[in-house]
Design an enzyme around this catalytic site. Structure first.
Site, PDB file in Angstrom:
ATOM      1  N   ARG A  58      57.048  40.099  55.863  1.00  0.00           N
ATOM      2  CA  ARG A  58      56.923  39.562  54.500  1.00  0.00           C
ATOM      3  C   ARG A  58      57.433  38.115  54.446  1.00  0.00           C
ATOM      4  NH1 ARG A  58      60.564  40.134  50.645  1.00  0.00           N
ATOM      5  NH2 ARG A  58      61.316  42.133  51.403  1.00  0.00           N
ATOM      6  N   TYR A 111      36.815  30.004  38.546  1.00  0.00           N
ATOM      7  CA  TYR A 111      36.791  31.387  39.014  1.00  0.00           C
ATOM      8  C   TYR A 111      37.392  32.320  37.948  1.00  0.00           C
ATOM      9  CZ  TYR A 111      37.799  35.488  41.789  1.00  0.00           C
ATOM     10  OH  TYR A 111      37.874  36.777  42.242  1.00  0.00           O
ATOM     11  N   ASP A 183      41.548  24.587  43.885  1.00  0.00           N
ATOM     12  CA  ASP A 183      40.879  25.671  44.606  1.00  0.00           C
ATOM     13  C   ASP A 183      39.753  25.040  45.431  1.00  0.00           C
ATOM     14  OD1 ASP A 183      39.277  27.822  45.385  1.00  0.00           O
ATOM     15  OD2 ASP A 183      39.487  28.902  43.490  1.00  0.00           O
ATOM     16  N   LYS A 208      36.579  34.233  51.880  1.00  0.00           N
ATOM     17  CA  LYS A 208      35.218  33.707  51.805  1.00  0.00           C
ATOM     18  C   LYS A 208      34.876  32.934  53.090  1.00  0.00           C
ATOM     19  CE  LYS A 208      35.581  35.539  47.770  1.00  0.00           C
ATOM     20  NZ  LYS A 208      35.970  34.788  46.577  1.00  0.00           N
TER      21      LYS A 208
HETATM   22  C1  LIG Z   1      36.932  34.891  45.588  1.00  0.00           C
HETATM   23  C2  LIG Z   1      37.507  33.682  44.959  1.00  0.00           C
HETATM   24  C3  LIG Z   1      38.856  33.651  44.558  1.00  0.00           C
HETATM   25  C4  LIG Z   1      39.764  34.865  44.676  1.00  0.00           C
HETATM   26  O1  LIG Z   1      40.048  35.171  45.989  1.00  0.00           O
HETATM   27  P1  LIG Z   1      40.431  36.664  46.519  1.00  0.00           P
HETATM   28  O2  LIG Z   1      40.578  36.464  47.982  1.00  0.00           O
HETATM   29  O3  LIG Z   1      39.317  37.569  46.130  1.00  0.00           O
HETATM   30  O4  LIG Z   1      41.693  37.033  45.816  1.00  0.00           O
HETATM   31  C5  LIG Z   1      39.344  32.472  44.050  1.00  0.00           C
HETATM   32  N1  LIG Z   1      38.567  31.380  43.896  1.00  0.00           N
HETATM   33  C6  LIG Z   1      37.260  31.387  44.226  1.00  0.00           C
HETATM   34  C7  LIG Z   1      36.461  30.156  44.017  1.00  0.00           C
HETATM   35  C8  LIG Z   1      36.697  32.535  44.770  1.00  0.00           C
HETATM   36  O5  LIG Z   1      35.399  32.528  45.093  1.00  0.00           O
END
Ligand SMILES: *Cc1c(COP(=O)(O)O)cnc(C)c1O
Length: 392
Positions: A58, A111, A183, A208
């Site tokens: 952790r 998002y 992001d 992703k």
């Molecule tokens: C999928 C996604 C998230 C969230 O990510 P997780 O790994 O599902 O928690 C945040 N921002 C964008 C642009 C995403 O496509």
């Protein structure tokens, strides 16, 4: 061999552990929750060391360290921290930066999970927010109050691929001691490096493009070491721990990131160009198209435009849903950034997270369809779309 006089229960636990060969070409998976120390002093020392790979998973793990280093290097950031999901990264980061009575500025289109954190969870803890049109730098400036601590940025944004002027917004924030958090999931560091535009913290849903194969859930945040230390202290409380196997899978994905993203970019451009001329399509949202309202800005701050595009179909919600269900190569799935092409109907998917009003503010129209290009041949994907759009 261990001491042969030991009884079975002890022997089963205390046999020799495999030695790590000096330099395995592919790193081992350190599927261990804890690491042993040579002395009580040494253990006490590593217990407080930021993201140490030598104490307790952790707090940190060798596979975490490897992944954090890879993303920080690609993003040209000082340090990084990994999490069990993108939302784990974001929630931990934001909780480490704001408190009761303080204020966040975010985009009205971003998002759904980010909007839900800002609009639903944080207000319960006394954190206020203002949502702005991301393309309007003046709106960001106006929304800032003396209580503002964080600006949440996403460019290109989900699902309409709108663009934020990273450099301009970073300057606004820096002058006022506000932390910028971007992001970079859609762009990836191959196409865009927000740190170079002056953004303080960059985060990813590593689930992703970084992982790239729809087989690992992970998140990461990178930035200056001092900010990463602040986030790490909160990470110990939140406990959104990344499993070592998933960390290993994401690191493996990163080894081919540049190749994959190059192909995703090229396919998305081909699809956008094709769909732009299709009679069933009202508008294509893709920052790589000269018709995109922020194309010039996107071309300045990105070197490629990514693998996601969205289209608005002529017709209603039922037309969009019918078209999506007729696709064969594009699978109907919430994710993106993978080898497989995926498609979603944002108005259906976000219904669970946001109200009708919030969705319309976020630009989620009933006829909107989001396409995430995979690594299949672009000509086959175009055939698939043409077939599904026929008679739409
Ligand atoms: C999928 C996604 C998230 C969230 O990510 P997780 O790994 O599902 O928690 C945040 N921002 C964008 C642009 C995403 O496509």
């Amino acid at each position: 061999m261990a001491d042969p006089r030991r009884r079975a229960a002890t022997a089963a636990i205390h046999t020799r552990r495999a030695a790590t060969p000096a330099r395995p070409v592919s790193s081992p998976i350190f599927q261990s929750t804890a690491f042993a120390a040579a002395s009580a002093d040494a253990l006490a020392r590593v217990a407080v060391e930021v993201a140490t790979p030598d104490f307790y998973t952790r707090h940190g793990n060798p596979n975490h360290a490897e992944l954090a280093d890879a993303v920080a290097t690609l993003e040209r950031a000082e340090a990084g921290l990994v999490f069990g999901s993108g939302m784990g990264a974001l929630t931990t980061t934001v909780l480490s930066l704001v408190g009761s009575g303080q204020h966040i500025v975010a985009q009205r289109s971003m998002y759904g999970g980010t909007l839900s954190l800002v609009q639903k969870l944080l207000p319960r803890f006394g954190v206020e927010y203002t949502l702005v049109d991301q393309a309007d730098t003046g709106a960001w400036a106006e929304a800032i109050t003396p209580a503002t601590r964080v600006l949440l940025i996403e460019s290109p944004s989900n699902p309409r691929l709108e663009i934020t002027d990273l450099r301009a917004v970073a300057e606004l924030a820096r002058a006022r001691g506000i932390v910028t958090v971007a992001d970079n999931t859609f762009a990836t560091p191959v196409n865009q490096r927000p740190v170079e535009a002056g953004i303080d913290l960059v985060w990813h849903s590593a689930t992703k493009y970084l992982a790239g194969h729809s087989d690992a859930s992970a998140g990461v945040v990178v930035g200056r070491a001092e900010l990463i230390e602040t986030i790490w202290n909160t990470a110990l409380n939140v406990g959104a721990v990344l499993g070592p196997i998933d960390a290993w899978l994401v690191t493996r994905g990163i080894r081919t990131l540049d190749l994959r993203v190059g192909r995703h970019n090229a396919t998305a451009v081909a699809l956008a160009e094709h769909l732009r001329k299709h009679p069933a399509v009202k508008v294509v949202h893709y920052p790589g198209l000269p018709s995109h309202p922020s194309h010039a800005l996107a071309a300045r701050q990105m070197t490629g435009f990514g693998g996601v595009l969205s289209i608005e179909l002529r017709g209603d919600r039922a037309t969009a849903v019918r078209t999506i269900e007729r696709l064969e190569l594009f699978q109907l799935s919430a994710s993106l950034g993978s080898v497989e092409s995926l498609v979603v109907h944002p108005a259906s998917m976000w219904g669970a997270m946001l109200t009708e009003e919030q969705m319309s503010a976020a630009g989620v129209q009933p006829g909107l369809v989001r396409l995430a290009c995979g690594l299949e041949d672009a000509a086959d994907l175009i055939d698939d779309l043409d077939r599904a759009l026929e008679g739409a």
